[in-house]
Design an enzyme around this catalytic site. Structure first.
Site, PDB file in Angstrom:
ATOM      1  N   VAL A  87      12.686   1.141   0.451  1.00 26.59           N
ATOM      2  CA  VAL A  87      12.723  -0.308   0.247  1.00 26.59           C
ATOM      3  C   VAL A  87      11.715  -0.971   1.183  1.00 26.59           C
ATOM      4  CG1 VAL A  87      14.144  -2.387   0.258  1.00 26.59           C
ATOM      5  CG2 VAL A  87      15.182  -0.190  -0.358  1.00 26.59           C
TER       6      VAL A  87
ATOM      7  N   GLY B 174       1.541   1.956   0.912  1.00 26.16           N
ATOM      8  CA  GLY B 174       0.374   2.535   1.585  1.00 26.16           C
ATOM      9  C   GLY B 174       0.779   3.765   2.369  1.00 26.16           C
TER      10      GLY B 174
ATOM     11  N   LYS C 274      14.794  -1.432  -5.662  1.00 24.65           N
ATOM     12  CA  LYS C 274      14.930  -1.758  -4.235  1.00 24.65           C
ATOM     13  C   LYS C 274      16.066  -2.762  -4.015  1.00 24.65           C
ATOM     14  CE  LYS C 274       9.982  -0.903  -3.635  1.00 24.65           C
ATOM     15  NZ  LYS C 274       8.653  -1.513  -3.755  1.00 24.65           N
TER      16      LYS C 274
ATOM     17  N   ILE D  65       8.515  -1.762   6.303  1.00 17.59           N
ATOM     18  CA  ILE D  65       9.427  -2.729   6.949  1.00 17.59           C
ATOM     19  C   ILE D  65      10.783  -2.047   7.175  1.00 17.59           C
ATOM     20  CG2 ILE D  65      10.565  -4.973   6.740  1.00 17.59           C
ATOM     21  CD1 ILE D  65       8.420  -5.791   4.707  1.00 17.59           C
TER      22      ILE D  65
ATOM     23  N   GLY E 187      -6.898  -0.700  -6.550  1.00 18.28           N
ATOM     24  CA  GLY E 187      -5.997   0.403  -6.203  1.00 18.28           C
ATOM     25  C   GLY E 187      -4.586  -0.036  -5.854  1.00 18.28           C
TER      26      GLY E 187
HETATM   27  P1  NDP Z   1       1.798  10.671  -5.186  1.00 19.75           P
HETATM   28  O1  NDP Z   1       1.721  10.769  -6.653  1.00 19.75           O
HETATM   29  O2  NDP Z   1       0.578  10.251  -4.435  1.00 19.75           O
HETATM   30  O3  NDP Z   1       2.281  12.054  -4.571  1.00 19.75           O
HETATM   31  C1  NDP Z   1       3.222  12.882  -5.174  1.00 19.75           C
HETATM   32  C2  NDP Z   1       2.779  14.299  -4.921  1.00 19.75           C
HETATM   33  O4  NDP Z   1       3.787  15.186  -5.362  1.00 19.75           O
HETATM   34  C3  NDP Z   1       1.489  14.668  -5.643  1.00 19.75           C
HETATM   35  O5  NDP Z   1       0.608  15.310  -4.752  1.00 19.75           O
HETATM   36  C4  NDP Z   1       1.987  15.621  -6.720  1.00 19.75           C
HETATM   37  O6  NDP Z   1       1.021  16.577  -7.098  1.00 19.75           O
HETATM   38  C5  NDP Z   1       3.137  16.259  -6.033  1.00 19.75           C
HETATM   39  N1  NDP Z   1       4.078  16.899  -6.956  1.00 19.75           N
HETATM   40  C6  NDP Z   1       4.410  16.540  -8.213  1.00 19.75           C
HETATM   41  N2  NDP Z   1       5.326  17.384  -8.724  1.00 19.75           N
HETATM   42  C7  NDP Z   1       5.570  18.313  -7.766  1.00 19.75           C
HETATM   43  C8  NDP Z   1       6.389  19.453  -7.681  1.00 19.75           C
HETATM   44  N3  NDP Z   1       7.165  19.812  -8.705  1.00 19.75           N
HETATM   45  N4  NDP Z   1       6.380  20.174  -6.561  1.00 19.75           N
HETATM   46  C9  NDP Z   1       5.596  19.817  -5.518  1.00 19.75           C
HETATM   47  N5  NDP Z   1       4.788  18.740  -5.531  1.00 19.75           N
HETATM   48  C10 NDP Z   1       4.758  17.997  -6.638  1.00 19.75           C
HETATM   49  O7  NDP Z   1       3.006   9.697  -4.860  1.00 19.75           O
HETATM   50  P2  NDP Z   1       3.221   8.788  -3.570  1.00 19.75           P
HETATM   51  O8  NDP Z   1       2.930   9.559  -2.353  1.00 19.75           O
HETATM   52  O9  NDP Z   1       2.556   7.496  -3.778  1.00 19.75           O
HETATM   53  O10 NDP Z   1       4.789   8.493  -3.681  1.00 19.75           O
HETATM   54  C11 NDP Z   1       5.766   9.445  -3.287  1.00 19.75           C
HETATM   55  C12 NDP Z   1       7.122   8.764  -3.291  1.00 19.75           C
HETATM   56  O11 NDP Z   1       7.099   7.698  -2.352  1.00 19.75           O
HETATM   57  C13 NDP Z   1       7.525   8.126  -4.622  1.00 19.75           C
HETATM   58  O12 NDP Z   1       8.910   8.251  -4.809  1.00 19.75           O
HETATM   59  C14 NDP Z   1       7.144   6.654  -4.435  1.00 19.75           C
HETATM   60  O13 NDP Z   1       7.903   5.779  -5.231  1.00 19.75           O
HETATM   61  C15 NDP Z   1       7.483   6.470  -2.979  1.00 19.75           C
HETATM   62  N6  NDP Z   1       6.801   5.385  -2.323  1.00 19.75           N
HETATM   63  C16 NDP Z   1       5.435   5.322  -2.376  1.00 19.75           C
HETATM   64  C17 NDP Z   1       4.774   4.313  -1.710  1.00 19.75           C
HETATM   65  C18 NDP Z   1       3.293   4.245  -1.709  1.00 19.75           C
HETATM   66  O14 NDP Z   1       2.742   3.355  -1.042  1.00 19.75           O
HETATM   67  N7  NDP Z   1       2.577   5.134  -2.395  1.00 19.75           N
HETATM   68  C19 NDP Z   1       5.510   3.284  -0.960  1.00 19.75           C
HETATM   69  C20 NDP Z   1       6.939   3.479  -0.935  1.00 19.75           C
HETATM   70  C21 NDP Z   1       7.540   4.479  -1.609  1.00 19.75           C
HETATM   71  P3  NDP Z   1      -0.019  16.203  -8.286  1.00 19.75           P
HETATM   72  O15 NDP Z   1      -0.802  15.043  -7.794  1.00 19.75           O
HETATM   73  O16 NDP Z   1      -0.829  17.451  -8.407  1.00 19.75           O
HETATM   74  O17 NDP Z   1       0.826  15.897  -9.473  1.00 19.75           O
HETATM   75  N1  HSE Z   2       4.458   0.071  -6.387  1.00 24.36           N
HETATM   76  C1  HSE Z   2       5.117  -0.377  -5.202  1.00 24.36           C
HETATM   77  C2  HSE Z   2       4.605  -1.780  -4.842  1.00 24.36           C
HETATM   78  C3  HSE Z   2       4.848   0.607  -4.096  1.00 24.36           C
HETATM   79  O1  HSE Z   2       3.660  -2.261  -5.467  1.00 24.36           O
HETATM   80  O2  HSE Z   2       5.176  -2.412  -3.965  1.00 24.36           O
HETATM   81  C4  HSE Z   2       5.810   0.531  -2.976  1.00 24.36           C
HETATM   82  O3  HSE Z   2       7.119   0.787  -3.330  1.00 24.36           O
END
Ligand code: NDP
Ligand code: HSE
Length: 436
Positions: A132, A302, A205, A136, A187
């Site tokens: 969430v 981020g 959230k 923060i 992005g």
């Molecule tokens: P990404 O898509 O950047 O990263 C996910 C990673 O998991 C990728 O590298 C992907 O590989 C890998 N993956 C997918 N399937 C599998 C598997 N079966 N086994 C192992 N690895 C796997 O996502 P984010 O880092 O952006 O987000 C991760 C989580 O954090 C999500 O739940 C998102 O909602 C949450 N979140 C993200 C934020 C953000 O700023 N990005 C902020 C807050 C929460 P591949 O790319 O090869 O598919």
């Molecule tokens: N897609 C979400 C946002 C990422 O834009 O705030 C963080 O949860």
């Protein structure tokens, strides 16, 4: 004491950020945790990329099951996302007696009750600060810092993508589609931005915050969810003229009849601090009975801001791992046997104020008809704006702000207004919160 061993599932944006911050601030974090925290294993589909980025400092595997089944791993961080494989892996990690840290709001908002119950039964923790508002520490604030309070309501800008789009629409007068393209180019928005722009991510959230604030089960399916795709630049301009800004708010409120849980575009007075949260930033306003209003502001997404929250959870678990499970902070702030089933109110029962815009024929008696319908529905008008018709036009916009009323009264009034022959098309309704 030997370091606590962590297995990281998903080495994408947040996974890589977590690895980098943990490495950079290792010593400082160890001084706080009282023990080393070591990422011993990483699982990602792209093993080559993960190996390159981890520089041989830990084992990298393709199959996440190897991590959750490894008896040497104490804590599993799930950063894959989604509710499919992520759910299976988290359940398996719990069954194997491992604590879990996740940023996955979609997973917890839809399967949280099952996962928290499994963790409770097994005596392990699920920590989810990053789920969430990213960096923060709002979960910590709600669950611990505000624990003396009866929380009355929470209103948050909890989706950065939509806040960026709304800021662009207001600042530059862009329409929704153009602002969305800008967000994608920069992005902020994903290639498939549906969860963001349709309000689903914010509702995930808000659902989690409602559970922690009121001690109720996680109930995403009862949330009212309306995104920003239908929002018109015209309404942003009219709101501005009336002294308001439009934000996508996640709102949850305790009432005498139940809990309101809703996400929708909302007019808020431009003078409020939260109305001035611009771009991709997040902010959460919490009203507690003892403390009054408190506001939490920062980056909601981020790599490193989110890693900051993930690592805070790792430190919490490291400190508490050896504590008796009975004496840990409960997952949802309230003791599991003290959770109550206060109903989530249907949208027709919520109470708020409204912005109504109707396109009407510029004829005698139109305004009288509209005000009579509102009066019949016991809706009191707070302010009104009527534009001169443009040169040569026979139609114009009337904008009304109402005092607080129930949604069902507005539903009934809108149906009658739209049936008037002098009203053209649909009435635009945007909810309004004074937040005072
Ligand atoms: P990404 O898509 O950047 O990263 C996910 C990673 O998991 C990728 O590298 C992907 O590989 C890998 N993956 C997918 N399937 C599998 C598997 N079966 N086994 C192992 N690895 C796997 O996502 P984010 O880092 O952006 O987000 C991760 C989580 O954090 C999500 O739940 C998102 O909602 C949450 N979140 C993200 C934020 C953000 O700023 N990005 C902020 C807050 C929460 P591949 O790319 O090869 O598919
Ligand atoms: N897609 C979400 C946002 C990422 O834009 O705030 C963080 O949860």
């Amino acid at each position: 004491m030997k370091p606590i061993k962590v297995g990281l599932l998903g080495f994408g944006t947040v996974g890589a950020g977590t690895f980098a911050v943990l490495k950079r601030n290792q010593e400082e974090i160890m001084r706080r945790a009282g023990r080393g925290i070591e990422i011993a294993m990483v699982a990602d589909l792209n093993v080559e990329r993960a190996r390159e980025m981890t520089n041989g400092e830990c084992e990298v595997v393709n199959d996440a099951n190897l991590v959750v089944d490894n008896p040497d791993i104490d804590i599993v961080i799930e950063l894959i996302g989604g509710y499919g494989i992520a759910r299976e892996l988290v359940l398996k990690a719990i069954a194997n007696g491992k604590h879990v840290v996740t940023a996955n709001k979609a997973l917890l908002a839809t399967h949280g009750n099952e996962l928290f119950k499994a963790a409770q039964d097994k005596g392990v923790m699920i920590a989810f600060e990053a789920a969430v508002a990213g960096g923060i520490p709002i979960i910590k604030a709600l669950r611990e810092g505000l624990t003396a309070n009866r929380i009355q309501w929470i209103a948050g800008i909890i989706n950065g993508t939509t806040n960026f789009i709304l800021s662009e629409m207001r600042d530059k007068g862009l329409d929704f589609d153009t602002a969305l393209k800008d967000a994608q180019r920069l992005g902020y928005a994903e290639a498939d931005p549906t969860f963001d722009i349709e309000g689903i991510d914010a509702a995930h959230k808000a659902t989690l915050m409602a559970s922690i604030a009121f001690g109720i089960p996680v109930q995403f399916d009862r949330a009212y969810v309306e995104g920003i795709t239908q929002l018109q630049a015209t309404d942003i301009r009219f709101a501005e003229q009336l002294g308001y800004r439009i934000k996508l708010l996640g709102i949850t409120r305790r009432t005498a009849y139940g809990i309101e849980l809703r996400v929708h575009p909302t007019l808020i007075p431009a003078s409020r601090l939260i109305a001035n949260v611009e771009g991709a930033m997040n902010a959460v306003l919490v009203q507690g009975d003892a403390v009054g209003a408190t506001l939490y502001y920062g980056k909601g997404a981020g790599a490193e801001p989110t890693a900051s929250a993930v690592i805070a959870d790792l430190v919490d678990i490291t400190r508490l791992a050896t504590a008796d499970p009975e004496h840990r902070v409960p997952h949802l702030a309230f003791q599991p046997d003290a959770m109550i089933d206060t109903p989530i109110l249907p949208m027709s029962e919520i109470t708020t104020s409204y912005y109504l815009r109707m396109h009407v024929a510029d004829k005698l008696g139109v305004l009288a008809d509209v005000t009579r319908i509102l009066a019949d529905a016991t809706i009191s008008i707070d302010a009104m704006l009527q534009k001169e018709p443009a040169e040569g036009e026979q139609q114009t916009d009337i904008i009304m702000l109402t005092h607080q009323t129930q949604e069902k009264n507005v539903d009934a009034a809108i149906a009658r207004i739209e049936a008037l022959t002098t009203v053209v098309g649909k009435v635009t309704r945007i909810r309004l919160e004074e937040l005072n």
